[in-house]
Design an enzyme around this catalytic site. Structure first.
Site, PDB file in Angstrom:
ATOM      1  N   LYS A   1       2.045  -3.158   7.385  1.00  0.00           N
ATOM      2  CA  LYS A   1       2.275  -3.382   5.947  1.00  0.00           C
ATOM      3  C   LYS A   1       3.721  -3.025   5.571  1.00  0.00           C
ATOM      4  CE  LYS A   1      -0.345  -4.366   3.102  1.00  0.00           C
ATOM      5  NZ  LYS A   1      -0.711  -5.695   2.547  1.00  0.00           N
TER       6      LYS A   1
ATOM      7  N   TYR B   1      -1.901  -0.197  11.122  1.00  0.00           N
ATOM      8  CA  TYR B   1      -2.079  -0.880   9.828  1.00  0.00           C
ATOM      9  C   TYR B   1      -0.894  -0.615   8.904  1.00  0.00           C
ATOM     10  CZ  TYR B   1      -3.441  -1.338   4.936  1.00  0.00           C
ATOM     11  OH  TYR B   1      -3.443  -1.637   3.595  1.00  0.00           O
TER      12      TYR B   1
ATOM     13  N   GLU C   1       0.304   3.628   1.823  1.00  0.00           N
ATOM     14  CA  GLU C   1       0.313   4.158   3.194  1.00  0.00           C
ATOM     15  C   GLU C   1       1.653   3.949   3.881  1.00  0.00           C
ATOM     16  OE1 GLU C   1      -2.998   3.620   5.737  1.00  0.00           O
ATOM     17  OE2 GLU C   1      -4.448   3.807   4.117  1.00  0.00           O
TER      18      GLU C   1
ATOM     19  N   THR D   1       0.830  -1.209   0.000  1.00  0.00           N
ATOM     20  CA  THR D   1       0.000   0.000   0.000  1.00  0.00           C
ATOM     21  C   THR D   1       0.866   1.261   0.000  1.00  0.00           C
ATOM     22  OG1 THR D   1      -1.517   1.304   1.357  1.00  0.00           O
ATOM     23  CG2 THR D   1      -0.137  -0.265   2.531  1.00  0.00           C
TER      24      THR D   1
ATOM     25  N   PRO E   1     -20.874  10.022   7.874  1.00  0.00           N
ATOM     26  CA  PRO E   1     -19.884  10.517   8.836  1.00  0.00           C
ATOM     27  C   PRO E   1     -18.561  10.900   8.174  1.00  0.00           C
ATOM     28  CG  PRO E   1     -19.987   8.119   8.927  1.00  0.00           C
ATOM     29  CD  PRO E   1     -20.964   8.539   7.877  1.00  0.00           C
TER      30      PRO E   1
END
Ligand code: NAD
Ligand code: DAU
Length: 340
Positions: free
Chosen positions: A158, A154, A128, A126, A209
């Site tokens: 990764k 997370y 991220e 990813t 939201p």
């Protein structure tokens, strides 16, 4: 004929990849290994269940004995590892399972690859892992050389997995590749993630939201384009290399939410601003030059078309997501959004 083990094939991107591979490589065999966590869904694979080149195996990538038994039985040529805990908010709530599946599971799979021999181990990573970029520097993009700088449990899990994959390449010469992709959207996306959550809530006239002010930016890629990019890497990517995959399609969350409401003819009064995500990454943006130059991959689906295809899919497959949100998801939703 090749045999592919696709871990996490009952999830969002893995499921789309299975459909893509069976269609575009009709002589190859696809074996899905998936433990069917809350995010895995056999309905996603229902239409290929009778395909003679498809096999589903329920199993956990952290379970060494059953992973080894599967490799011994199926003798895979290629392993594509999608299996992961994938939701940032859940990782903030409960990091442990992310470390176990995302790091240990990747190690167990690569040990089996070493033991039984494979042509390629591909790790689905990813963007991220690069952390985030400032909102006011549109000139900055993540390249494969950008240092790893993670924000959430997370993304840290990764990044750890990516480092382990590169270590197995250097130390054991395991033929690995890694892709790092930006945010995907499309069919079979679990409705805890931004786009499917907003579509489902809008269709049910429930509040939408939006974290903080909705100004965080993500680089959205239609899931089929991601599948095609992974296929290109499997066919022609250089072992030991990392390839960034992205859509050149940066959008603010609030603009996506408003677009979804407009497409569904629902009022913006449904938007509810809620407490921000802890450690919320500001902006992701991928530079996909390397995969474009080396492998000729380009994103094909424009966001304006992809979001329509996605909304249509959710309209035409209500049962798929209504089954999800009618069960255990209710208590997840109450926990995550109840007091926000
Ligand atoms: P997902 O959560 O929809 O699916 C994950 C799948 O893995 C599920 O089917 C689940 O049952 C399975 N799984 C989880 N733990 C397992 C275990 N221990 N053993 C076997 N199977 C297990 O995830 P996704 O969004 O499809 O993401 C797939 C991969 O792509 C992940 O590795 C994720 O980090 C990466 N990725 C996702 C995105 C995105 O936008 N969704 C972008 C870039 C990279
Ligand atoms: O960039 C790739 C990553 O994209 C993947 O590695 C992850 O597996 C995937 O989940 C995704 O992570 P994000 O955190 O970017 O995706 P998510 O859909 O959770 O959130 C997208 C943006 O929307 C983010 O800025 C948070 C915001 N958001 C999300 C939810 C669920 C909201 O404003 N409200 C919400 O209810």
């Amino acid at each position: 004929m090749k045999t592919y083990i696709v871990t996490g094939g009952a999830g969002f991107i893995g499921g789309n990849f299975v459909h893509y591979m069976l269609k575009t490589h009709p002589n190859d065999k696809v074996v899905v290994l998936d433990s069917l966590t809350y995010a895995g869904n056999m309905e996603t694979l229902a239409s290929v269940a009778d395909n003679p080149n498809f096999l589903f195996v329920k199993g956990d990538i952290t379970d060494r004995d059953s992973v080894n038994a599967l490799f011994q039985r199926e003798k895979p040529d290629v392993v594509v590892n999608f299996a992961a805990e994938s939701h940032v908010d859940r990782s903030i709530d409960n990091p442990g399972v992310f470390l176990h599946t995302n790091i240990i599971g990747t190690g167990v799979l690569m040990d089996a690859c070493r033991k039984y021999g494979i042509e390629r181990f591909h790790q689905v990573g990813t963007d991220e892992v690069y952390g985030d970029l400032p909102l006011d520097r549109p000139d900055l993009l993540f390249t494969e050389e950008t240092p790893l700088h993670t924000s959430s449990p997370y993304s840290a899990s990764k990044a750890s997995a990516d480092l382990l994959v590169l270590a197995y390449y250097r130390t054991y010469k395991l033929p690995v590749t890694i892709s790092r992709c930006s945010n995907n959207y499309g069919p079979y996306h679990f409705p805890e993630k931004l786009i499917p959550l907003m579509i489902a809530n809008a269709l049910n006239d429930k509040p939408l939201p939006v974290y903080g002010k909705g100004e965080n930016v993500r680089d959205w890629l239609y899931v089929l384009d991601h599948c095609k990019a992974i296929d290109k890497i499997l066919q022609g990517g250089r072992v030991g290399e990392v390839y960034n995959i992205g859509g050149h399609n940066e959008m603010r969350n609030i603009d996506i939410v408003k677009l979804i409401l407009k497409e569904l003819n629902k009022p913006e009064t449904l938007i509810t601003y809620v407490t921000d995500r802890a450690g919320h990454d500001l902006r992701y943006a991928i530079d996909p030059t390397k995969i474009g130059d080396e492998l000729g991959w380009q994103p094909e689906t424009k966001f304006a078309d992809g979001i329509k295809l996605t909304i249509d899919w959710y309209l035409n497959n209500r049962e798929w997501w209504e089954n999800i949100i009618s069960g255990e998801y209710q208590s997840y939703y109450e926990k995550m959004y109840g007091g926000r």
